[in-house]
Structure formats: C-alpha cells, structure tokens
Design an enzyme around this catalytic site. Structure first.
Site, PDB file in Angstrom:
ATOM      1  N   THR A 275     159.246  16.194 -23.679  1.00 43.54           N
ATOM      2  CA  THR A 275     159.005  15.574 -24.986  1.00 43.54           C
ATOM      3  C   THR A 275     159.650  14.190 -25.000  1.00 43.54           C
ATOM      4  OG1 THR A 275     158.861  17.675 -26.126  1.00 43.54           O
ATOM      5  CG2 THR A 275     159.724  15.840 -27.422  1.00 43.54           C
TER       6      THR A 275
ATOM      7  N   GLY B  51     161.951  24.623 -29.328  1.00 43.05           N
ATOM      8  CA  GLY B  51     161.720  24.230 -30.711  1.00 43.05           C
ATOM      9  C   GLY B  51     162.044  25.272 -31.764  1.00 43.05           C
TER      10      GLY B  51
ATOM     11  N   ARG C 262     150.658  27.147 -33.028  1.00 42.58           N
ATOM     12  CA  ARG C 262     152.126  27.029 -33.035  1.00 42.58           C
ATOM     13  C   ARG C 262     152.567  25.566 -33.214  1.00 42.58           C
ATOM     14  NH1 ARG C 262     156.173  24.179 -29.808  1.00 42.58           N
ATOM     15  NH2 ARG C 262     158.090  25.390 -29.889  1.00 42.58           N
ATOM     16  N   VAL C 263     153.520  25.364 -34.100  1.00 39.54           N
ATOM     17  CA  VAL C 263     154.096  24.039 -34.303  1.00 39.54           C
ATOM     18  C   VAL C 263     155.579  24.129 -33.969  1.00 39.54           C
ATOM     19  CG1 VAL C 263     154.624  22.254 -36.003  1.00 39.54           C
ATOM     20  CG2 VAL C 263     152.405  23.411 -36.065  1.00 39.54           C
ATOM     21  N   GLY C 264     156.074  23.161 -33.205  1.00 35.87           N
ATOM     22  CA  GLY C 264     157.494  23.164 -32.829  1.00 35.87           C
ATOM     23  C   GLY C 264     158.342  22.373 -33.804  1.00 35.87           C
ATOM     24  N   ASP C 265     159.511  22.018 -33.343  1.00 37.29           N
ATOM     25  CA  ASP C 265     160.479  21.315 -34.191  1.00 37.29           C
ATOM     26  C   ASP C 265     160.201  19.820 -34.307  1.00 37.29           C
ATOM     27  OD1 ASP C 265     161.084  21.316 -31.356  1.00 37.29           O
ATOM     28  OD2 ASP C 265     162.865  20.151 -31.889  1.00 37.29           O
TER      29      ASP C 265
ATOM     30  N   THR D 255     165.013  17.547 -28.359  1.00 37.96           N
ATOM     31  CA  THR D 255     164.074  18.113 -27.390  1.00 37.96           C
ATOM     32  C   THR D 255     164.651  19.413 -26.867  1.00 37.96           C
ATOM     33  OG1 THR D 255     163.015  17.847 -25.243  1.00 37.96           O
ATOM     34  CG2 THR D 255     165.057  16.638 -25.563  1.00 37.96           C
ATOM     35  N   GLY D 256     163.796  20.374 -26.687  1.00 39.50           N
ATOM     36  CA  GLY D 256     164.263  21.674 -26.217  1.00 39.50           C
ATOM     37  C   GLY D 256     163.430  22.782 -26.818  1.00 39.50           C
TER      38      GLY D 256
HETATM   39  N1  ASP Z   1     160.877  20.792 -28.788  1.00 42.43           N
HETATM   40  C1  ASP Z   1     159.519  20.807 -28.328  1.00 42.43           C
HETATM   41  C2  ASP Z   1     158.784  21.955 -28.968  1.00 42.43           C
HETATM   42  O1  ASP Z   1     159.332  23.032 -29.084  1.00 42.43           O
HETATM   43  C3  ASP Z   1     159.403  20.933 -26.852  1.00 42.43           C
HETATM   44  C4  ASP Z   1     160.219  19.972 -26.054  1.00 42.43           C
HETATM   45  O2  ASP Z   1     161.187  19.382 -26.557  1.00 42.43           O
HETATM   46  O3  ASP Z   1     159.887  19.764 -24.904  1.00 42.43           O
HETATM   47  O4  ASP Z   1     157.649  21.791 -29.314  1.00 42.43           O
END
Ligand code: ASP
Length: 298
Positions: free
Chosen positions: A162, A215, A190-193, A212-213
C-alpha cells in the site's frame, strides 16, 4: 514523507534491481511532493502529487499493480484528509479511476460527502472529469501470478505494498493520504482501513498519519486517530504515540503493520511491527532518506 507498504522486506528476498526500482520510485515521488511544498503549494496537493506517481508505478499495491480481488479484478481504495479543516474525501472499491487518490480529493473538494463506494464512486469520478482507465491498465503479470498461486494454495509473499503520504506545508498545515488495492483475494466488497478516516488515514492540526498493514486491525483499533488522540489529549510526542499504538495495542492483538506520522513541527515517526516498512522523506532542513528492504539510503 511517504510509505510504500510494510511486510517481509529482506534484501535477500528482493532482487537488487527491484530494490533499486523501489528506491527510485519512492525517492522520485518524495521529491515531486516536496517540490509542491517548496513552491508554496498545500500539503493536500503535495500528498496527492506523490501518491499519483506511486499509483502509476506497477511496483506498489495501489492503482496500476494493485492486487487482485477474489473476482479477479482490481478494486481500489483511497483517502485524503486536510488537517487544517478536517475535510476528508475517500473512495472504496473503485475499478475505473486511474488515480483513486485524485478521486478522494474530488470527493473532499467537490462533494458534500466523505466516502463514496463502488459503482457510485466510479460514476462520480467520471462525472467530475477524472481520468478513467480500463482493467488492463491496472493489471500486472506479477500480481496475476500471485493471485493464481494463491488459488493453487500457495501462500502469498508478505509484502503489502500500500502507499501513503503525510505532509506539512509552509502555512503549517498537515495532510495525510493513503491508496491501496487492499488485501489480495478480498471478497464480498471487503473494504480495508486505508479509505476509512481515523483508521488508515487521519490528519488534524496536531499530526498526519497514514497506515499500512492488516486493515481489519487498523479499523478496530482506529489506529490513525488513536495516535492523534494520544498526542492531543495526553501530550505524547508523535514518536511515543505512534509506537504505543503500533507496538503496545495493535501488535499484541495480532495486527501487523506500520504507520508514517508527522507532527506540526515536522517531527516524524515510522514504527512498524512487520519486518520492514518502505519509507522515504525530505524535510525543509535538507535531510532526506529512503528505506527499502531495511537499507536506508541517505
Ligand atoms: N491496509 C491495507 C488493507 O487492509 C493493506 C495494506 O496496507 O497493504 O486494505
């Protein structure tokens, strides 16, 4: 200051030429954002400028080069927040917007809303005249192979990819933005953070944060806002606040990832609980560095 994702980032696992390409892409995007600030531009414009370049770069999980969802398509999320006004814009699950971070900016500046999703967000982007792209633009062979391997039961690599940016402009205003393809093989919309204000992206007068990580953890722990709240209400430094949330709250719960965070005095923090975090910065006092595969290049 930028990040290009977190994950397992050992030099041994990444060919030298690819490391050099990451370094160049991150450094160029940092310089482009810094040039906006040096010319008196807003932190919001600087963040958008940098993230557009990383979205166009196939190395990162954002825009071109995004991971594939379960349906075999690229569904993109992005958010942008203006710390001076608390105005924010975000899109989730867009499929046709070439630069989702610019769609987030359009939501912020040209709509009364904060978050638009799916086909409606694509329609909004088209109606506001943003550049659109067909699926082949976003698709890279490497991401497709990663998706196919996962479907054959092989574990995917642990590099997330990300992209995010935080900036402080000459007027003293902070901004934060994040753009991503989300999690590989994500299902059911699905929606992340990343596009959720307060989770993966947040900016106010005190700090700007992009995460990032994993989510789901960043959403449940409202990571970006929690860092801002610790600074505002408990008087913690940006470093102490960001480390507390990443290492003492989210990681013990099983959520791996990292953030870049910047305060209104220009202090930076980039804690991560993953093996590595790609980051790059340039500051007004002349300091600049880029970190790829845990090797800092100054
Ligand atoms: N945080 C992002 C998500 O969960 C993924 C990522 O940071 O690579 O959508």
């Amino acid at each position: 200051m930028l990040h290009g994702g977190s994950g397992r980032l050992h030099p041994a696992g990444t060919p030298f030429l690819q490391q050099a390409a990451y370094n160049e892409a991150l450094t160029q995007a940092t310089e482009a954002g810094y040039a906006v600030l040096a010319q008196g531009g807003s932190s919001l414009a600087a963040v958008e400028t940098s993230l557009r370049l990383l979205e166009d770069c196939p190395l990162f999980n954002a825009g071109r080069g995004a991971v594939f969802s379960h349906a075999g398509v690229n569904e993109l999320d992005a958010a942008l927040m203006d710390g001076a006004t608390l105005r924010a814009g975000a899109v989730a699950g867009v499929r046709t917007v070439k630069n989702p971070i610019s769609a987030a900016r359009a939501v912020l500046e040209r709509s009364p809303h904060v978050l638009l999703t799916g086909a409606g967000a694509d329609e909004f982007a088209a109606a506001t005249g943003l550049e659109l792209a067909l699926p082949p633009w976003f698709r890279t062979e490497e991401r497709w192979q990663q998706f196919e391997a996962l479907r054959r039961g092989q574990a995917p690599g642990a590099k997330f990819g990300t992209v995010g940016a935080v900036a402080l402009d000459q007027a003293g205003h902070l901004a934060a933005g994040t753009s991503t393809g989300g999690m590989l093989n994500k299902k059911y919309g699905r929606v992340g953070d990343s596009p959720l204000i307060g989770a993966g992206t947040y900016a106010n007068a005190v700090c700007a944060v992009s995460g990032t990580g994993h989510g789901e953890f960043f959403i449940r722990y409202t990571v970006a806002h929690d860092i801002a709240a610790l600074m505002e209400y408990r008087g913690l430094s940006v470093q102490a606040a960001a480390e507390l949330v990443i290492h003492q709250k989210v990681a013990p719960a099983g959520g791996l990832g990292g953030v870049i965070a910047l305060d209104a005095q220009g202090n930076m923090a980039m804690p991560h609980s993953t093996e590595g975090l790609f980051w790059s910065y340039r500051s007004a006092d002349g300091r600049a560095a880029t970190n790829v595969c845990n090797m800092v290049i100054e």
